[in-house]
Enzyme design. Structure first.
Site, PDB file in Angstrom:
ATOM      1  CG  HIS A 109      39.662  28.574  41.247  1.00 42.71           C
ATOM      2  ND1 HIS A 109      39.891  30.066  41.843  1.00 42.71           N
ATOM      3  CD2 HIS A 109      39.993  28.133  40.121  1.00 42.71           C
ATOM      4  CE1 HIS A 109      41.066  29.825  40.377  1.00 42.71           C
ATOM      5  NE2 HIS A 109      40.881  28.588  39.747  1.00 42.71           N
ATOM      6  CB  SER A 127      42.153  29.910  37.061  1.00 43.43           C
ATOM      7  OG  SER A 127      42.879  29.320  37.807  1.00 43.43           O
ATOM      8  CG  ASP A 187      39.348  30.902  44.234  1.00 48.95           C
ATOM      9  OD1 ASP A 187      40.238  29.940  44.752  1.00 48.95           O
ATOM     10  OD2 ASP A 187      39.633  31.494  43.407  1.00 48.95           O
TER      11      ASP A 187
END
Length: 250
Positions: A225, A97, A195
């Site tokens: 995610h 991320s 996601d």
């Protein structure tokens, strides 16, 4: 600035001393090192020297995070990089991320990095960018952590997201997105097909815009995610270990 909140159990930075090949491992926005520890431990078991820094303002309390800037987060990762440079000849960087965003930043800034493994990296999240333009926003928004398909797993992350911090990650994403062409090292890019935090199109854009001649985009079909804690965790470990082995010898 001294952080006034204690570090949460499981959110501590981790360091494993191994051979002269180092792996820098970065967690994401509002998350903790817990999301990346399984990868770090797997890399250490394979013999690598591993550093998983705790990003400043993370792993304590969201009020703590609210006081930090994206430059603070960059410095946290750079300090981990310095730790590895003292011990290793070759360094790879991976992150989830915003950790993936920081991974890209490192490759843009330090061309000597041998290779990168961004995992659901963030360079453009329209909902965040639009939120920062709204008037009269509350101080905190709902949490974004623990987007995991596996119902038995929970991410250690903040229960609220400071709006001030959203403004910081938006600036970081803009900065990194503008310099993607500077990346020339080999890249193994992981993207979850579903996601709910970072649009999967981010990874496709990264793949297209970096200048690396050796790059691969790998689709994760069974994770959301936080793929590093989800059903595709072993796939990420196996393919990244193969990547490190392949390019550490070049």
């Amino acid at each position: 600035m001294k952080e006034k909140y204690p570090v949460l159990k499981g959110a501590e930075p981790f360091y494993f001393e191994g051979n002269n090949i180092g792996i820098l491992v970065s967690h994401g926005f509002t998350g903790t090192t817990q999301s990346m520890r399984p990868l770090g431990e797997a890399y250490a078991k394979a013999g690598y020297t591993v550093c998983g820094p705790r990003l400043k303002g993370h792993g304590t309390h969201y009020e703590d995070m609210e006081q930090t800037t994206y430059e603070d987060w960059i410095r946290s990762v750079e300090s981990g990089y310095e730790w590895l440079k003292e011990r290793c000849d070759t360094i790879f960087v991976t992150g989830l991320s915003m950790g993936g965003t920081l991974t890209l930043y490192m490759a843009e800034t330090y061309p000597e990095i041998k290779g990168i493994v961004p995992i659901n990296a963030a360079i453009d999240i329209p909902t965040m960018a639009s939120a920062t333009n709204l008037e009269d926003l509350p101080r905190y928004l709902d949490a974004i952590g623990s987007d995991i398909k596996n119902p038995d797993v929970k991410e250690l992350a903040y229960e609220k997201t400071p709006v001030a911090s959203i403004r910081q990650i938006v600036m970081l994403m803009e900065k990194v997105r503008a310099d993607l062409h500077k990346i020339t090292c080999p890249a193994l890019i992981f993207v979850s097909e579903e996601d709910h935090v970072v649009p999967p199109s981010n990874s496709q854009h990264i793949y297209e815009k970096i200048s690396s001649s050796e790059k691969e985009l790998v689709s994760l079909k069974n994770s959301y995610h936080v793929a590093t804690l989800d059903y595709d965790q072993q796939k990420i470990v196996d393919l990244s270990l193969r990547f490190f082995e392949m390019y550490s010898e070049k």
